[in-house]
Design a protein around this motif. Sequence first.
Motif, PDB file in Angstrom:
ATOM      1  N   ARG A 469       0.833  -1.210   0.000  1.00 19.58           N
ATOM      2  CA  ARG A 469       0.000   0.000   0.000  1.00 19.58           C
ATOM      3  C   ARG A 469       0.866   1.256   0.000  1.00 19.58           C
ATOM      4  N   ARG A 495      -4.464  -9.362   0.991  1.00 17.00           N
ATOM      5  CA  ARG A 495      -5.470  -9.176   2.024  1.00 17.00           C
ATOM      6  C   ARG A 495      -6.520 -10.291   1.976  1.00 17.00           C
ATOM      7  N   LEU A 532      -4.341  -5.151  12.719  1.00 18.68           N
ATOM      8  CA  LEU A 532      -5.121  -3.917  12.763  1.00 18.68           C
ATOM      9  C   LEU A 532      -4.224  -2.711  12.492  1.00 18.68           C
ATOM     10  N   TRP A 533      -2.993  -2.773  12.949  1.00 18.91           N
ATOM     11  CA  TRP A 533      -2.076  -1.641  12.781  1.00 18.91           C
ATOM     12  C   TRP A 533      -1.883  -1.297  11.307  1.00 18.91           C
ATOM     13  N   THR A 534      -1.726  -2.296  10.444  1.00 17.67           N
ATOM     14  CA  THR A 534      -1.501  -2.023   9.018  1.00 17.67           C
ATOM     15  C   THR A 534      -2.792  -2.054   8.213  1.00 17.67           C
ATOM     16  N   GLU A 535      -3.903  -2.352   8.874  1.00 16.38           N
ATOM     17  CA  GLU A 535      -5.235  -2.374   8.261  1.00 16.38           C
ATOM     18  C   GLU A 535      -5.407  -3.473   7.218  1.00 16.38           C
ATOM     19  N   TYR A 538      -9.970  -7.031   7.537  1.00 17.22           N
ATOM     20  CA  TYR A 538     -11.239  -6.498   7.056  1.00 17.22           C
ATOM     21  C   TYR A 538     -11.990  -5.896   8.235  1.00 17.22           C
ATOM     22  N   PRO A 539     -12.752  -4.825   7.995  1.00 19.97           N
ATOM     23  CA  PRO A 539     -13.442  -4.151   9.107  1.00 19.97           C
ATOM     24  C   PRO A 539     -14.296  -5.080   9.953  1.00 19.97           C
ATOM     25  N   ALA A 542     -12.397  -6.699  12.933  1.00 26.59           N
ATOM     26  CA  ALA A 542     -11.734  -5.876  13.947  1.00 26.59           C
ATOM     27  C   ALA A 542     -12.312  -6.088  15.337  1.00 26.59           C
ATOM     28  N   GLY A 591      -3.472   0.272  16.069  1.00 24.49           N
ATOM     29  CA  GLY A 591      -4.402  -0.504  15.260  1.00 24.49           C
ATOM     30  C   GLY A 591      -5.834  -0.375  15.736  1.00 24.49           C
ATOM     31  N   ARG A 594      -7.283   2.868  14.539  1.00 23.95           N
ATOM     32  CA  ARG A 594      -7.570   2.926  13.109  1.00 23.95           C
ATOM     33  C   ARG A 594      -8.927   2.300  12.761  1.00 23.95           C
ATOM     34  N   TYR A 595      -9.414   1.447  13.646  1.00 25.40           N
ATOM     35  CA  TYR A 595     -10.755   0.874  13.457  1.00 25.40           C
ATOM     36  C   TYR A 595     -11.754   1.498  14.429  1.00 25.40           C
TER      37      TYR A 595
END
Length: 725
Positions: A469, A495, A532-535, A538-539, A542, A591, A594-595
């Motif tokens: 990314r 992913r 979660l830190w790098t996303e 998937y949402p 989380a 992470g 970010r969510y």
Amino acid sequence: MQGGPEANGDDKFFIAANDSLQEQRFSTLKNGDTFAVFDQHGDALNMRSTPQGIFYRDTRHLSLFQLLIEGTRPILLSSTMREDNTTLTCDLTNPDIFDEDGRMVLEHDLIHVRRSRFLWQGACYERLLIRNFDDQQRKISLNLRFEVDFADLFETRGTRRKKHGVHHAPTIDKDRVTLSYTGLDERHRKTILQFDPIPTKLVANEADYEFTLNKKEARAVFVAVECDEPGCGIPLRKSFFSALREARRTLARLSSRASVIVSSNDIFNETARRSIADLYTLTTLTPQGAYPYAGIPWFSTVFGRDGLITAFEMLWVDPTIAHGVLMYLAANQATEIDPAADAEPGKILHEVRQGEMAELGEVPFKRYYGSIDSTPLFVMLAGEYLQRTGDLRSIAQLWPHIEAALGWITHYGDRDGDGFVEYGRRTKEGLANQGWKDSHDSVFHADGQLAIGPIALVEVQAYVYGAWRAAATIAQQLGRVNQAGGYTKRAEELRWNFDRRFFDENLGTYVLALDGEKNPCRVHTSNAGHALWTEIAYPERAEAVVRSLMGTTSFCGWGIRTAASSEIRYNPISYHNGSVWPHDNALIAAGFARYHFQKEASRIFEGVFAASTYIDLRRLPELLCGFPRQRAQGPTFYPVACMPQAWAAASMLYMLQSCIGLSFSPENGQIIFNRPILPSFLDEVLLYNISMGDGAIDLSLRRSRSKAVIEVMQHKGNIRVLTIT
């Protein structure tokens, strides 16, 4: 780090745990490639299995340095480290002194000695100020004992050597002693001890002074210990003060670039100041820029992974650290295959060592590339640095190295072509485990069996996703549109495959790793939080990951354990199987944020901060034991944890950033706060000198119910603040 402190038959590079560094309360100093470890008296006692002494480029240049009054160890009054870490000051006094017939000749507490010590450019300087507080004249003998073993740092860590080089006969002049050694690597190393005034008696291992002090009279003795480096050529008494002045000025200049944090909590203010002081003490100026060395005593050198993560944590405070880390690692990127160094073209450094054992290949770390995560983290940091600063010129300079790193991920990192990056050492001399949890037993299955490689770690796949990314963003800004599209596609493919292979519905989170047979390690570990830190998560995944990590088996009150207490290999006093690492928790908290799980991130922040309130100097160690937090009791310390440790020192800075949702958009001239909150122990935070481009801004954040209200106090340049609620 390298191998962890637990010894087993496969782990040659363990750290012996014969004594607790916490129990002995050592004081540390560092400048450049020199660091020193002293006890509370200011002494270094000749103990081969402990890190006491003065070290220069991974060699111990002074193993014994002890002050005696009338042949007796003085009484400790206090031992204080200056807030900026430049100077150690020890106040001592005499005990009761008796003659051979048992008659008291000097009553206690009449003679005061103040030791003031610092490091500068390969030398340790000390002033001893001796004062007579008796009401009569006193004759006093002062004895300084010293020895040099020229031991390699790995020997002080516990590694045994069969052969050594040659110790040469000492050279003794009227005011100095030169001790030297020629190693098996044919390098000549020397230590010069210089004294002012000239001692009454000076021999190969002792300098003695005889003073007659009138009542209230004081005398000063100056000592310099030079490690290989030539002296400054001016009288010692004068050079002490000029070197002290330069040491303080240099550190002040370096740290002046950092943002300043002031809060409503005085203890947090102390912790923040200590964190900044530790970070800049550990930072060493290289030809490519400033680089934070990993930690004292075991890791006072360049580590790729540690430097990269520390730079991530500090990026909002001082982006020049990230610039220095990126440039240094690019300059030392591997260009060829070297199995002994675990090197392959495009791979980023794990570690650099300069000692005799590294030079001889007795340890493989002279320039070693055996970490699986440094390379994707390098690309990630390049992307984050660009987002923070808009410095496209530096990123363009780094682009060939970024492409080489991506080439390594594709051609060497993915060993079997399944789309995941795996590790496995190239020779039996290398590190067996090459993720950040590199203890021999840190990767295991639910039944406790150790995983057999090549091993694909959960967090490494997350970092690789972050790297693709970041590369896409960079390529887009460099006008490489086709490449950007290809990198985005690679990221999304990874992913999808990652979710299919690593998320375990029954476990309720991501598995630790896939072993060499592609069998999942179904254990609850903190590694899952890095997804979660790098996303890469998937949402919809989380919430389950957050719930798993914040459950009672993982969150112990001081932070999230490396392995949950429900796992068969859980051990709260192990290095990686149940301990709490501040930097690990900082990445997990980032992470969470970010969510949009800021409340859970603030709970982690509160736990780690609470631990710091029980620690000397408010200094977070490398790790803590993972015992449950008990009411009105402090944390349990890990016996050989490094202090200071760079990524631990920066962890609370990063956790603050996560809670307040701080990010940067230099192309729009914006500083952004996304759903900012303050943790329970902070009612107000003032942030000074947050820089962006040529401008800077001062801000205040105040708690208002469950949110934080932001006010601009002062700004320079065209910077706007955007708050997203």
